[in-house]
Scaffold this motif. Structure first.
Motif, PDB file in Angstrom:
ATOM      1  N   LEU A 105       0.838  -1.219   0.065  1.00  8.92           N
ATOM      2  CA  LEU A 105       0.104   0.182  -0.015  1.00  8.92           C
ATOM      3  C   LEU A 105       0.955   1.173   0.019  1.00  8.92           C
ATOM      4  N   PRO A 106       0.728   2.240  -0.818  1.00  8.48           N
ATOM      5  CA  PRO A 106       1.265   3.357  -0.850  1.00  8.48           C
ATOM      6  C   PRO A 106       0.822   4.379   0.486  1.00  8.48           C
ATOM      7  N   MET A 107       1.761   4.974   1.154  1.00  2.78           N
ATOM      8  CA  MET A 107       1.650   5.948   2.127  1.00  2.78           C
ATOM      9  C   MET A 107       0.702   7.222   1.514  1.00  2.78           C
ATOM     10  N   PRO A 108      -0.250   7.440   1.810  1.00  2.00           N
ATOM     11  CA  PRO A 108      -1.410   8.362   1.319  1.00  2.00           C
ATOM     12  C   PRO A 108      -0.342   9.971   1.499  1.00  2.00           C
ATOM     13  N   GLU A 109      -0.545  10.660   0.387  1.00  2.00           N
ATOM     14  CA  GLU A 109      -0.028  11.860   0.471  1.00  2.00           C
ATOM     15  C   GLU A 109       1.417  11.864   0.546  1.00  2.00           C
ATOM     16  N   ASN A 110       2.102  10.884  -0.082  1.00  2.00           N
ATOM     17  CA  ASN A 110       3.666  10.624  -0.272  1.00  2.00           C
ATOM     18  C   ASN A 110       3.987  10.167  -1.352  1.00  2.00           C
ATOM     19  N   ASP A 111       4.808  10.455  -2.199  1.00  2.00           N
ATOM     20  CA  ASP A 111       5.042   9.569  -3.416  1.00  2.00           C
ATOM     21  C   ASP A 111       6.406   8.580  -3.205  1.00  2.00           C
ATOM     22  N   SER A 112       6.963   8.576  -1.946  1.00  2.00           N
ATOM     23  CA  SER A 112       7.929   7.650  -2.131  1.00  2.00           C
ATOM     24  C   SER A 112       8.124   6.610  -1.078  1.00  2.00           C
ATOM     25  N   ILE A 113       7.190   6.578   0.061  1.00  2.02           N
ATOM     26  CA  ILE A 113       7.048   5.735   1.072  1.00  2.02           C
ATOM     27  C   ILE A 113       5.946   4.944   0.808  1.00  2.02           C
ATOM     28  N   PHE A 114       6.178   3.322   0.977  1.00  3.20           N
ATOM     29  CA  PHE A 114       5.237   2.422   0.785  1.00  3.20           C
ATOM     30  C   PHE A 114       5.416   1.496   2.086  1.00  3.20           C
ATOM     31  N   PHE A 115       4.169   0.893   2.112  1.00  6.73           N
ATOM     32  CA  PHE A 115       4.170  -0.301   3.197  1.00  6.73           C
ATOM     33  C   PHE A 115       3.836  -1.803   2.563  1.00  6.73           C
ATOM     34  N   LEU A 116       4.694  -2.541   3.164  1.00  2.00           N
ATOM     35  CA  LEU A 116       4.549  -3.851   2.731  1.00  2.00           C
ATOM     36  C   LEU A 116       3.884  -4.572   3.910  1.00  2.00           C
ATOM     37  N   PHE A 117       2.594  -4.999   4.019  1.00  4.00           N
ATOM     38  CA  PHE A 117       2.021  -5.662   5.208  1.00  4.00           C
ATOM     39  C   PHE A 117       2.111  -7.336   4.880  1.00  4.00           C
ATOM     40  N   VAL A 118       2.350  -8.106   5.733  1.00  9.23           N
ATOM     41  CA  VAL A 118       2.405  -9.497   5.680  1.00  9.23           C
ATOM     42  C   VAL A 118       1.743 -10.015   7.244  1.00  9.23           C
ATOM     43  N   ILE A 119       1.069 -11.130   6.786  1.00  5.46           N
ATOM     44  CA  ILE A 119       0.462 -11.942   8.201  1.00  5.46           C
ATOM     45  C   ILE A 119       0.938 -13.030   8.113  1.00  5.46           C
ATOM     46  N   SER A 120       0.839 -13.730   9.380  1.00  8.95           N
ATOM     47  CA  SER A 120       1.441 -14.943   9.759  1.00  8.95           C
ATOM     48  C   SER A 120       0.226 -15.901  10.456  1.00  8.95           C
ATOM     49  N   THR A 121       0.167 -17.072   9.739  1.00 10.25           N
ATOM     50  CA  THR A 121      -0.911 -17.934  10.251  1.00 10.25           C
ATOM     51  C   THR A 121      -0.238 -18.849  11.577  1.00 10.25           C
ATOM     52  N   ALA A 122      -0.768 -19.704  12.325  1.00 16.83           N
ATOM     53  CA  ALA A 122      -0.811 -20.313  13.348  1.00 16.83           C
ATOM     54  C   ALA A 122       0.374 -21.243  13.139  1.00 16.83           C
ATOM     55  N   LEU A 123       0.879 -21.657  11.839  1.00 14.07           N
ATOM     56  CA  LEU A 123       2.075 -22.324  11.603  1.00 14.07           C
ATOM     57  C   LEU A 123       3.303 -21.586  11.794  1.00 14.07           C
ATOM     58  N   GLY A 124       3.390 -20.106  11.759  1.00  8.20           N
ATOM     59  CA  GLY A 124       4.574 -19.641  11.741  1.00  8.20           C
ATOM     60  C   GLY A 124       4.394 -18.627  13.336  1.00  8.20           C
ATOM     61  N   PRO A 125       5.237 -17.599  13.071  1.00  8.48           N
ATOM     62  CA  PRO A 125       5.217 -16.558  14.308  1.00  8.48           C
ATOM     63  C   PRO A 125       4.032 -16.092  14.787  1.00  8.48           C
ATOM     64  N   GLY A 126       2.890 -15.939  14.016  1.00  6.84           N
ATOM     65  CA  GLY A 126       1.737 -15.333  14.196  1.00  6.84           C
ATOM     66  C   GLY A 126       1.671 -13.595  14.055  1.00  6.84           C
ATOM     67  N   GLY A 127       0.521 -13.242  13.573  1.00 12.30           N
ATOM     68  CA  GLY A 127       0.595 -11.979  13.603  1.00 12.30           C
ATOM     69  C   GLY A 127       0.446 -11.167  12.556  1.00 12.30           C
TER      70      GLY A 127
END
Length: 503
Positions: free
Chosen positions: A109-131
């Motif tokens: 997702l792009p950071m709103p009102e910013n042309d250079s900062i982006f977020f990479l979101f990742v989830i984890s299931t019960a088989l990994g660290p979670g969260g």
């Protein structure tokens, strides 16, 4: 509903320009990709990925690839995500990011009102660290190729269903990040959906909603329709459930169960789903052993009974081969598949190239009923590259604001430039009580059509996707009073206006 303030991030950086064409490059599978910048002739491209599932990519506002990410790139584990720049090299600090190798774990997702900062979101299931985790990419770094400046920042600790997705806020700038809780391999069920608001203030407004049927599954998917007011959840254990979604508030409501989760095996394996561009049909892939592709009529009084089998491939030919369905920028739906010859197919041996893993299926006319939708399996050639189950988990970066809605506080119809080239023609046929609306030379891929009477009252409105430079609509005016009406056609790039008279 539970609300908590979780995180505040503020960057004082340049304003973000409008986000047209950010989803035009797809990166997925084994070095595969598609360039949709020519909507009438998308072409295969080469990428640096080798992932069986989760991946995401984003372009700039003119459709040039910025960066992409994928996990389980030839290795197993809980921190397998890699971030690649547009030269197909791993970014500085772009390795060892959370990611277990499922199918809908990653989103950019792009950071709103910013042309250079982006977020990479990742989830984890019960088989990994979670969260839930996020990393931050600065595209000004490394001479414009990008750098992961912060990674694996944990927002939540509970396990999450493999169903991460995002939808534009009604203001057309901010984002709702959406996901569902997973209670692990025990028998506990829940109906808990969670969200964050991504705005210029950062990652805030954490919400939990309990809505819909109870389920316990780690494999699922969330999808939104083209206007963002409906959402569907499908799962490996059988759930297929529609919801209404409010882009202004992030509220999920009005659950409509099509199929409940099975109480035990065999599981239906409802692997993926996708809305037609007009939102009237839902396409679903089941792959319990053989693979089945179904169409459902969402306007039916009994949606489950409207099921039409479009295609199947028996397990004796290809077992568990059906993958993800995804609507392309050209309003066609693409369908991935894996080649399974009796052994777990990841990674493919270097010698295994065939029609099953070198092509995607395509639904050419997804707004049409039954076989008229024209599904063609294994018909889009990937230029010698290979596919697995996954396709990029890219949200609709081009979704416009809800013009005129209470939450449209950022833009108004007057903020969009009036076109000097596009032409709008409206012809009212009194015998048919129909206004024939046609536009040509129009730019943009998202449209909002609205008809007003001379007092300014909105009589009709419709939003969706279009393929420029043409737009057409046959508007039923049977309920319109006699008089003059104003037609506004607004895209994400321009607007045109025309009047017509109902006699």
């Amino acid at each position: 509903m539970k609300k908590n303030y979780i995180l505040f991030i503020c960057f004082i950086l340049p304003l973000l320009s409008s986000s047209q064409d950010r989803g035009n490059i797809w990166c997925f599978g084994d070095s595969a990709g598609i360039d949709f910048n020519n909507l009438n002739n998308p072409i295969p491209i080469n990428t640096g990925l080798r992932t069986r599932g989760s991946c995401a990519s984003i372009s700039d506002t003119t459709g040039n690839l910025l960066f992409y990410a994928g996990d389980r790139t030839n290795t197993a584990g809980d921190y397998t995500t890699l971030v690649y720049n547009n030269e197909h090299n791993v970014m500085p600090n772009g390795d060892s990011i959370v990611g277990e190798g499922w199918y809908n774990e990653i989103i950019i997702l792009p950071m709103p009102e910013n042309d250079s900062i982006f977020f990479l979101f990742v989830i984890s299931t019960a088989l990994g660290p979670g969260g839930l985790y996020y990393s931050i990419i600065n595209m000004n770094a490394d001479s414009g190729r990008g750098n992961v400046i912060s990674k694996n920042n944990q927002l939540q600790i509970f396990s999450i269903v493999d169903c991460l997705n995002a939808i534009k806020h009604g203001n057309g700038r901010d984002w709702w990040l959406m996901f569902r809780r997973y209670d692990g391999t025990n028998t506990t069920t829940n109906n808990e959906f969670y969200s964050y608001l991504i705005s210029p203030n950062g990652i805030t407004n954490f919400q939990m909603q309990q809505v819909g049927s109870l389920a316990n599954t780690g494999l699922g998917q969330l999808k939104f329709n083209s206007t963002g007011d409906r959402m569907v959840f499908n799962s490996f254990k059988g759930t297929l459930e529609l919801f209404e979604f409010d882009r202004c508030t992030g509220v999920i409501s009005n659950s409509q169960v099509i199929f409940l989760e099975n109480s035990g095996p065999p599981w239906p394996a409802r692997w993926s789903s996708e809305f037609s561009p007009d939102g009237n049909y839902l396409y679903v892939c089941n792959n319990p052993d053989s693979t089945f592709l179904y169409q459902y009529d969402l306007n039916s009084t009994n949606i489950s009974s409207s099921q039409i089998l479009l295609w199947m491939i028996p397990k004796e030919i290809q077992r568990n081969s059906g993958g993800l369905l995804k609507l392309g920028p050209n309003n066609k739906i693409y369908f991935s598949s894996v080649y399974y010859n009796g052994f777990f197919p990841y990674p493919y041996p270097d010698s295994v190239y065939n029609m099953y893993n070198m092509n995607l299926g395509v639904i050419h006319f997804p707004d049409s009923l039954g076989t008229l939708c024209d599904f063609q399996p294994y018909s889009f050639y990937l230029g010698g590259k290979r596919t697995y189950w996954g396709l990029p988990n890219n949200p609709d970066y081009d979704m416009p604001a809800l013009t005129g809605s209470p939450c449209d506080s950022l833009t108004s119809i007057s903020d969009i430039p009036i076109s000097s080239e596009a032409e709008l023609f409206v012809y009212y046929a009194s015998d048919w009580q129909t206004a024939f609306i046609n536009a040509n030379k129009i730019k943009g891929t998202n449209y909002h059509l609205e008809v007003f009477d001379l007092l300014g009252k909105s009589i009709f409105r419709e939003s969706g996707k279009m393929i420029p430079p043409y737009y057409t609509k046959n508007l039923n005016c049977a309920g319109f009073a006699k008089g003059m009406y104003v037609v506004n056609l607004v895209t994400n790039k321009e607007k045109i206006t025309k009047r017509f008279i109902v006699q």
